[in-house]
Design a protein around this motif. Structure first.
Motif, PDB file in Angstrom:
ATOM      1  N   ALA A 190       0.817  -1.208   0.000  1.00 18.16           N
ATOM      2  CA  ALA A 190       0.000   0.000   0.000  1.00 18.16           C
ATOM      3  C   ALA A 190       0.852   1.259   0.000  1.00 18.16           C
ATOM      4  CB  ALA A 190      -0.930  -0.007   1.220  1.00 18.16           C
ATOM      5  N   PHE A 191       1.898   1.291   0.831  1.00 21.53           N
ATOM      6  CA  PHE A 191       2.725   2.488   0.895  1.00 21.53           C
ATOM      7  C   PHE A 191       3.641   2.615  -0.325  1.00 21.53           C
ATOM      8  CE2 PHE A 191       1.316   2.597   5.281  1.00 21.53           C
ATOM      9  CZ  PHE A 191       1.158   3.963   5.482  1.00 21.53           C
ATOM     10  N   ALA A 192       3.959   1.488  -0.955  1.00 18.50           N
ATOM     11  CA  ALA A 192       4.724   1.555  -2.204  1.00 18.50           C
ATOM     12  C   ALA A 192       3.880   2.200  -3.300  1.00 18.50           C
ATOM     13  CB  ALA A 192       5.166   0.152  -2.627  1.00 18.50           C
ATOM     14  N   ILE A 193       2.561   1.860  -3.335  1.00 21.31           N
ATOM     15  CA  ILE A 193       1.643   2.478  -4.306  1.00 21.31           C
ATOM     16  C   ILE A 193       1.483   3.961  -4.005  1.00 21.31           C
ATOM     17  CG2 ILE A 193      -0.744   2.516  -5.125  1.00 21.31           C
ATOM     18  CD1 ILE A 193      -0.798  -0.535  -4.611  1.00 21.31           C
ATOM     19  N   LYS A 194       1.369   4.308  -2.701  1.00 23.06           N
ATOM     20  CA  LYS A 194       1.224   5.713  -2.327  1.00 23.06           C
ATOM     21  C   LYS A 194       2.449   6.522  -2.770  1.00 23.06           C
ATOM     22  CE  LYS A 194       0.251   8.876   1.482  1.00 23.06           C
ATOM     23  NZ  LYS A 194       0.232   9.119   2.923  1.00 23.06           N
ATOM     24  N   LYS A 195       3.605   5.906  -2.679  1.00 33.19           N
ATOM     25  CA  LYS A 195       4.829   6.593  -3.113  1.00 33.19           C
ATOM     26  C   LYS A 195       4.819   6.822  -4.621  1.00 33.19           C
ATOM     27  CE  LYS A 195       9.839   6.397  -2.482  1.00 33.19           C
ATOM     28  NZ  LYS A 195      10.980   5.579  -1.962  1.00 33.19           N
ATOM     29  N   ALA A 196       4.245   5.863  -5.343  1.00 36.09           N
ATOM     30  CA  ALA A 196       4.198   5.981  -6.811  1.00 36.09           C
ATOM     31  C   ALA A 196       3.135   6.983  -7.247  1.00 36.09           C
ATOM     32  CB  ALA A 196       3.910   4.612  -7.435  1.00 36.09           C
TER      33      ALA A 196
END
Length: 871
Positions: free
Chosen positions: A787-793
């Motif tokens: 989830a936080f990897a997607i938020k970073k993207a």
């Protein structure tokens, strides 16, 4: 006069009248289930009033440390706000146990106040009981007549039952009282308004300083009054108020009792006392509260999360809150007041002076802990959102209950944001908590029913485990829906819980009928040995045979004697600073709390075990000495515990003159060899500066060694009987670690692939980039990382909902970008709504929240429902 001189003058005066000066009892009550703290000077003499203990001195005088912050006498929220309420205070008292009565008490009160202390007679008023027709109590004309010999009748006022009939509680000793009030107003004010109209009217300058209670009755449970076996005098004069009067101050806090501490606080805070009301209140709170905190800790009560410990923690946190909010103390400061306070009471209450370093360290650790909690609570408040500008009562109560915020601090922070606090909601939550607390502790205790008038109980349990006896009296007690009976026997072999040792159990057999009832516990209440049973004998008269459960007592004795050996061994290994701070001795385990400010190393624990077991193998004989004069025992070099109330004669337990010598009322083995073997189970911290060791002896130690041996054999079998068990387990752990890293690497690679796939699946809904997908990942951490990897993207306008099923346990994760949070969306509220579809619940922060549930079939519906928050 200085406060020291005023105190000493009181003691000297009554000594000249034939009174024995006795020391203050500890502020922490250990032998009365109805009290947590000593809240009146009469507490330590309660059994004398009730005729349940022999009277040693018929006249005594003392200054007693008292604490009033809970129960009937709860003044905590007034402390510091006004000029005369305190948490801890000294109560000067003179007592007559069946000796003199009203005439002498009244005459000596007048003599001391006017001849010794030189208080202006024209400033004094007295009150006497006017009687009560409903109770059938006549007017106290006797006291009125004696007062007329000393003071004009216009200054003798009649008071009602509320003001002039003193009662310890709903039941117990009571009687009419005569108060002495002093008018501290200026001459001009006194000419304008007659002081008699201001007595008992809560005027801050017309105050009660002394109360002469004439103990005549015992209040029974049914409300009736039973005459006491003898008439007594119980007086109490508030020391802090007396000093205020004699030093011509308008506030207790302006006297030399409090000003040294207040000036230290003012200097450290860089403020001037007397210039700002809020700051003055904060300084008064700190100067007052450190007294209660310090003496309670010195008397053995450490701050904790329950019962008496929670009360002390509450007081400490109240002081820190005021210091933090109004004096800008962002670092620990309260603890620095312990040393000057201890020096102030040197020679008066030496308990604190002798433990000042320990007490200061405990307060310091408590401050550090609470300041961290306070900061967390402020952050929690800062992240709180409200659309209506109203802080909910439940949230305000959460800040109060969890983070120690007073409601006025929450209200202050709310007003700074232009919000209001839902006060009715807060009060409702607070009252519900109080009701739960009252229900949990409610005990309905009946009156004593006398069976035999044979006098007091004789304990024979040091020498005999069985004896013939009679039932003297009994009462019925109901608590939490359970009914029990409490019995008092003419003589008993049952040891009553005390000194950390649990009470004995056993049986009571009627000599004629042979009816047998179980004694399930034994406790002490105000010196009275009470036996607990779930049933009442059918025949209460006649002779009974009382027998202690021998095997249980034997195991308890082994653990108690081992506790003494442990205490001495800790001093030998760690140093003489080690002192007992609490203990529990049962048949199963011994638990020993001691002062030490570092973790005890494995090597130190091994050495302690070795010392104790060496003393066991020496088979030292018990050297028990009864009825030793207390001062002789101290001269012998015995270990006496702070916070214990010792009599003039004590019992000394010695195992080797040069090793272990302690004052102790518990039961012990005859030879240390009876202990068998001593084994430490654990060591850890229980409070600031206090460590705890749990250990076992004898049969329990043998059992645990057998279990450990079985476990080792099982491990060897599982690992195919390796030659080196330690090396085999180490190899297994290394292999497991390697496999974990490979799995984690695989998960990271999978998450990276998923991230790209999901980013490409983002759809636009009203300018919001929405992603709602079910993913196959092994655990919640993997979902969170994704989830936080997607938020970073996607760092803008992202609304992400991920669904997962962990072996039949549905999970939802919601992540929002910061711009959506600023627009009013809240991940916590959203996930709680979505969780309804999976029959679950959850929450979190505005930008990240999770939920779990019971129904995985609802995950698809939840993902579709999520679109409605932006659609």
């Amino acid at each position: 006069m200085t406060s020291r001189e005023i105190r000493q003058a009181f003691l000297n005066f009554f000594k000249s009248k034939g009174h024995e000066i006795v020391p203050s009892a500890p502020i922490v009550v250990k032998n009365d289930p109805t009290l947590m703290f000593t809240n009146a000077g009469m507490n330590q003499f309660k059994e004398l009033f009730l005729g349940e203990a022999p009277i040693k001195y018929s006249r005594v005088v003392d200054t007693q440390r008292c604490l009033r912050v809970s129960g009937k006498h709860n003044d905590l929220e007034e402390v510091g706000i006004d000029t005369y309420h305190h948490t801890m205070f000294e109560m000067l008292g003179n007592w007559s146990f069946g000796d003199y009565f009203k005439k002498e008490a009244i005459a000596w009160s007048w003599e001391l106040l006017t001849n010794v202390y030189k208080i202006d007679k024209d400033r004094l008023y007295v009150t006497v009981f006017e009687g009560d027709s409903e109770e059938g109590l006549p007017e106290d004309t006797e006291a009125y007549g004696y007062w007329k010999e000393h003071i004009d009748s216009t200054r003798i006022l009649k008071g009602n039952k509320k003001d002039n009939f003193w009662e310890m509680g709903e039941t117990g000793p009571c009687g009419p009282c005569s108060e002495i009030h002093v008018d501290c107003r200026s001459d001009e004010e006194r000419r304008m308004i007659d002081g008699s109209t201001l007595v008992n009217a809560d005027h801050p300058q017309v105050i009660e300083i002394w109360n002469n209670v004439f103990m005549q009755f015992n209040r029974l449970k049914d409300g009736s009054l039973q005459p006491l076996p003898a008439k007594h005098v119980d007086t109490g004069m508030g020391f802090e108020r007396l000093v205020r009067v004699l030093q011509s101050k308008t506030s207790n806090y302006d006297t030399d009792i409090f000003q040294p501490l207040i000036q230290l606080i003012a200097k450290a805070a860089k403020v001037q006392y007397g210039e700002n009301e809020q700051q003055d209140i904060a300084m008064r709170v700190m100067a007052d509260h450190i007294r209660a905190i310090s003496f309670a800790i010195a008397d053995g009560q450490l701050p904790s999360n329950n019962k008496a410990g929670y009360v002390i923690r509450r007081i400490l946190r109240r002081a820190v809150r005021y210091a933090y909010t109004f004096l800008n103390f962002k670092e620990p400061f309260l603890n620095t007041l312990v040393i000057p306070l201890a020096q102030q009471f040197e020679g008066v209450f030496d308990e604190l002076y002798k433990q000042q370093d320990f007490v200061q360290k405990v307060v310091l650790e408590e401050e550090l802990s609470f300041l961290r909690t306070l900061v967390t609570g402020i952050q929690r408040f800062e992240s709180y959102h409200t659309d209506q500008g109203l802080v909910s009562g439940d949230f305000a109560f959460e800040l109060y209950d969890t983070y120690g915020f007073p409601i006025d601090l929450t209200d202050l922070m709310a007003r700074e944001k232009g919000w209001k606090v839902d006060m009715p909601g807060f009060e409702n939550a607070l009252n519900k908590q109080k009701e739960r607390s009252r229900a949990a502790t409610a005990i309905d205790t009946g009156d004593w029913v006398t069976v035999n008038e044979d006098g007091e109980t004789h304990f024979v349990g040091y020498d005999n485990l069985a004896t013939e006896t009679k039932i003297l009296k009994y009462r019925k007690v109901s608590a939490k829906g359970k009914i029990q009976y409490q019995l008092v026997l003419s003589q008993t072999p049952f040891y009553a819980e005390g000194g950390g040792q649990v009470g004995d159990t056993g049986i009571l057999i009627h000599e004629t009928s042979k009816e047998t009832i179980q004694i399930v516990d034994t406790k002490k209440e105000n010196g009275l040995i009470i036996h607990f049973s779930d049933e009442l004998p059918s025949h209460l008269e006649g002779v009974f045979f009382a027998k202690v459960a021998e095997d249980r007592r034997r195991d308890i004795q082994s653990n108690h004697s081992a506790t003494h050996l442990l205490h001495a061994a800790l001093k030998q290994v760690l140093g003489e600073h080690v002192n007992q701070k609490g203990s529990l001795v049962s048949e199963e385990v011994l638990r020993f709390d001691f002062s030490h400010f570092a973790k005890v190393s494995d090597e130190e624990l091994r050495r302690v075990e070795q010392v104790v077991n060496a003393k066991i193998r020496e088979n030292l004989a018990l050297d028990e000495r009864r009825n030793v004069p207390y001062n002789d025992a101290i001269d012998m070099g015995v270990t006496a515990l702070f916070g214990e109330k010792y009599g003039d004669f004590v019992r000394v337990i010695i195992f080797d003159e040069n090793f272990s010598k302690e004052l102790c009322g518990g039961t012990h083995v005859q030879y240390t060899g009876n202990i068998g073997f001593f084994k430490i189970l654990s060591e850890g911290a229980v409070a600031a500066g206090v460590r705890r060791i749990e250990a076992i002896t004898g049969r329990r130690a043998e059992e645990i060694i057998d279990r450990q041996d079985e476990l080792i054999n099982e491990l060897k079998n599982l690992l195919k009987q390796p030659k080196d068990l330690s090396a085999a387990i180490t190899g297994l752990l290394q292999e497991n670690s390697k496999l974990k890293k490979e799995v984690e690497k695989s998960l990271v690679e999978k998450a990276q692939q998923l991230r790209q796939v999901l980013v490409e699946k983002a759809i636009d809904i009203n300018g919001v980039r929405f992603i709602g997908e079910q993913v196959e990942l092994p655990n919640a951490d993997a979902v969170k990382n994704l989830a936080f990897a997607i938020k970073k993207a996607i760092d803008n306008s992202l609304f992400l909902v991920l669904a997962a099923d962990f072996d039949g346990k549905p999970n939802l994760t919601v992540v929002l970008s910061d711009d959506l949070v600023n627009r009013g969306l809240d991940a916590g509220k959203i996930v709680r709504e979505l969780a309804k579809e999976i029959k679950g619940g959850g929450g979190g922060q505005p930008f990240y929240a999770t939920a779990g549930g019971k129904d995985s079939s609802g995950l698809t519906v939840a993902l579709e429902k999520a679109k409605s928050f932006v659609g």
